[in-house]
Enzyme design. Sequence first.
Site, PDB file in Angstrom:
ATOM      1  N   VAL A 366      39.658  45.109  36.305  1.00 45.33           N
ATOM      2  CA  VAL A 366      39.089  46.464  36.307  1.00 45.33           C
ATOM      3  C   VAL A 366      39.832  47.391  35.350  1.00 45.33           C
ATOM      4  O   VAL A 366      39.449  48.551  35.191  1.00 45.33           O
ATOM      5  CB  VAL A 366      39.082  47.068  37.732  1.00 45.33           C
ATOM      6  CG1 VAL A 366      38.173  46.275  38.644  1.00 45.33           C
ATOM      7  CG2 VAL A 366      40.485  47.150  38.300  1.00 45.33           C
ATOM      8  N   LYS A 368      43.525  47.874  35.179  1.00 46.94           N
ATOM      9  CA  LYS A 368      44.733  48.546  35.692  1.00 46.94           C
ATOM     10  C   LYS A 368      45.832  48.580  34.634  1.00 46.94           C
ATOM     11  O   LYS A 368      46.452  49.617  34.380  1.00 46.94           O
ATOM     12  CB  LYS A 368      45.227  47.822  36.948  1.00 46.94           C
ATOM     13  CG  LYS A 368      44.222  47.762  38.079  1.00 46.94           C
ATOM     14  CD  LYS A 368      44.780  47.085  39.308  1.00 46.94           C
ATOM     15  CE  LYS A 368      45.073  45.630  39.085  1.00 46.94           C
ATOM     16  NZ  LYS A 368      43.867  44.820  38.803  1.00 46.94           N
ATOM     17  N   THR A 369      46.099  47.423  34.013  1.00 49.48           N
ATOM     18  CA  THR A 369      47.183  47.342  33.028  1.00 49.48           C
ATOM     19  C   THR A 369      46.861  48.161  31.785  1.00 49.48           C
ATOM     20  O   THR A 369      47.715  48.905  31.275  1.00 49.48           O
ATOM     21  CB  THR A 369      47.431  45.873  32.646  1.00 49.48           C
ATOM     22  OG1 THR A 369      47.692  45.118  33.847  1.00 49.48           O
ATOM     23  CG2 THR A 369      48.612  45.747  31.711  1.00 49.48           C
ATOM     24  N   SER A 686      35.985  41.612  59.953  1.00 49.88           N
ATOM     25  CA  SER A 686      34.854  42.516  59.728  1.00 49.88           C
ATOM     26  C   SER A 686      33.494  41.864  59.976  1.00 49.88           C
ATOM     27  O   SER A 686      32.479  42.552  59.960  1.00 49.88           O
ATOM     28  CB  SER A 686      34.899  43.077  58.299  1.00 49.88           C
ATOM     29  OG  SER A 686      34.783  42.027  57.364  1.00 49.88           O
ATOM     30  N   LYS A 729      31.853  46.358  49.454  1.00 48.93           N
ATOM     31  CA  LYS A 729      30.801  45.795  50.313  1.00 48.93           C
ATOM     32  C   LYS A 729      29.453  46.473  50.057  1.00 48.93           C
ATOM     33  O   LYS A 729      28.410  45.815  50.014  1.00 48.93           O
ATOM     34  CB  LYS A 729      31.216  45.934  51.779  1.00 48.93           C
ATOM     35  CG  LYS A 729      32.387  45.035  52.161  1.00 48.93           C
ATOM     36  CD  LYS A 729      32.809  45.238  53.606  1.00 48.93           C
ATOM     37  CE  LYS A 729      33.968  44.315  53.970  1.00 48.93           C
ATOM     38  NZ  LYS A 729      34.414  44.474  55.355  1.00 48.93           N
TER      39      LYS A 729
END
Length: 779
Positions: A366, A368-369, A686, A729
């Site tokens: 996504v 981050k780095t 869940s 979800k």
Amino acid sequence: MHKVIRDDVVIEINTRLPILPLKEIVVFPYMIYPLLIGREASLKAIEESMLLDKHIFLSAQKDVNVDEPDKKDLYRVGVVARILQVLKLPNGLMKVLVEGIVRGRIKRFLSVDNHFQAQIDVLSEPDTVTPEVKAKVRRVSALFKEYVKLHRNLPDEILLAVERAGQPHRFADLVASHLQTDVGDKQKLLEARTSEKQLTYLLKLLESEIEILELERGLEDKVRGRIHKSQKHIFLQEQMRAIQEELGDEGEANGEIAFLGEKIKKAKMSVEAEERALDELEKLRQTSPFSPEATVIRNYLDWLVAVPWHKKTKDSLDVGVAAKVLDNDHFAMDKPKERILEHIAVMKLSKYIKGPILCFVGPPGVGKTSLGKSVADAMGRNFVRVSLGGVRDEAEIRGHRRTYIGSMPGKIIQSLKKAKTVNPIFLLDEVDKMSMDFRGDPSSALLEVLDPEQNKAFNDHYLEVDYDLSKILFITTANVESQIPEPLRDRMEVINLPGYLDYEKMEIATRFLLPKLLKQHGLKKTSLKFQKAAIQQVIREYTREAGVRNLERELATVCRKIAKEIVLDGKTRIHSVTTESLQKYLGVAKFRDRKLAHEHQLGSALGLAWTQYGGDVLEIEVNIMIGKGKLSLTGKLGDVMKESAQAAFSYARTNALSLGIEGEFWKEKDIHVHVPEGATPKDGPSAGITIAVALISALTGKRVQKELAMTGEITLRGHVLGIGGLNEKLLAAKRSGIKKVIVPYENEKDLIEINDMVKKGLKIISVKEMDQVLKAAFV
């Protein structure tokens, strides 16, 4: 009795003799040997010998490591000897002086308690002297003289005794007795039946030993030469030091130590560090440059002056410019961008602010780095990155102490040396992948680094002086927040980066990925056109991820294949990638969206799951069969998910009457709960309400609404508890065409932070109890 003539004297020898086993020694005739006796059996043999004209048979052991030898451990050929002197020592040992008389062979062992005794055959001594024997005697004599000269432990007087030996066999025995070789070689010399054989073997041994001694002498000369050279250098160094002391600072001005002193002054260290550096510099001045300690001190001083102490970059505090840089590098990610801009705004208003510790948590791919690098670009700071994945040694963070050979600072100090400033953006990547073993826990060492109240005095084991880390902006990244140790998580401000929506992936592919890939593959914008529908198909049918790494790989595959076509054709034309031509480049679709049932389902319900790659939809099936109340759970379920199924079963059994379940199903029927895609591991609480809905549907005959999914943990009392990963979800539900989603009431607060694009088209029903779940789920 056997008679032996020795130096014109007749010696009568009893052929029945006690045996004395010898360790690491072979006795030859005509030689006198001192022996130290301590074994009980050997002492008994000496006592027996003193009663038999003081004669004893000496035999060497085959294996010197055997403390209590057996008959098979002794050589059969040995020497009949005469005991000249016996001296008992205070410690219980016995010192015995023996003289070898003649060779003998053990004919057979006799049965005697406490020691060895045997029938001995006395071996005759060869007396034939041929010209070949004389020649070999001369050659052995010459080699033995050279051997004695090279061997430092043999006196020259031995040569006189050898020259007076007389007979060749006596000469050979004398030479053999003084050779410094192993027991096996000496035993072969003792067992030689003729003087010629004995002399031949002696020649071979002497040549080999002389060659080894010459090599040893050469090595000693080399080492001695180096030592003399080193001593000469030390002497000259001391003279130079004395001259420099007489001349004062002038003599040292151009020296290496003076150069180090200048670097220490220019480094502008802290008071503590400068004092330590000057102390070490003085120690280096007093130490010989050829001493190992000098190298250790020099390396230490090099590290002290290489680490930045005062140099820092000027921050770019224009919020508008920073926002533009972040937007140009990354699409979406509003929450982390907002936090960085807030920090820049506070820095502009306040002269000094402690660097925050930010933790970006999200699935792989996504950004981050890369976001950490963009933060550095936005603030105008240097950027350093340390990967903590697989790190399990505390010394990786804090460094090794200088007492260890090859010691060096930890990754924090090493990275600051690369950054060259005291205020870089410091990215600690994969902070949830650290582990621990007997060498320590690196996550505990990070507690000081990532604590704004403590890191102003960080102490590396190698530097052993406090270093200020408070000016650094630390950013950490992780995939799973729960895998970060709690004390470490408490020191960080966690910012969750959710997976991308399909429209966000479309924008990222169009704005960032395709331009980059075209440039990497040498393609022009005019030579390749991607239809948006084709990109959408790649996103939906060729990748299934929260980030965009696989999307980039698939697009790169298309670019490579088109580059190949251009090279083979040799013509410049526009290549258009459409939904029809996509299969030509990428093959058959790897993923298909789960097709939802067109009818309301019986004994089946859809659940929502979270994985580290994003969200997914799980179909839970329940079958009821005649049986004895057995509950079967299949689909590679984890322990927590199995417990959720047990809780759902207990809830249905307890509330059977109110739920309209007929009969005692827990006695009369077997229940099989299955979660498809059985090879994929599944776990977590869940799915509790989903299992309960599917189970109650199968038991009551009530159907579950189509296009409905749910998530939530169930308790034995029927309460619905909150869950995690709601954003992922809901993304999975939207991607699969779900229209309604049942979520726990406790998660209503999370809905506020979820993007409206995710919630658009979804009817979200929040529930507290199972009664509400069943009411919303059943037709």
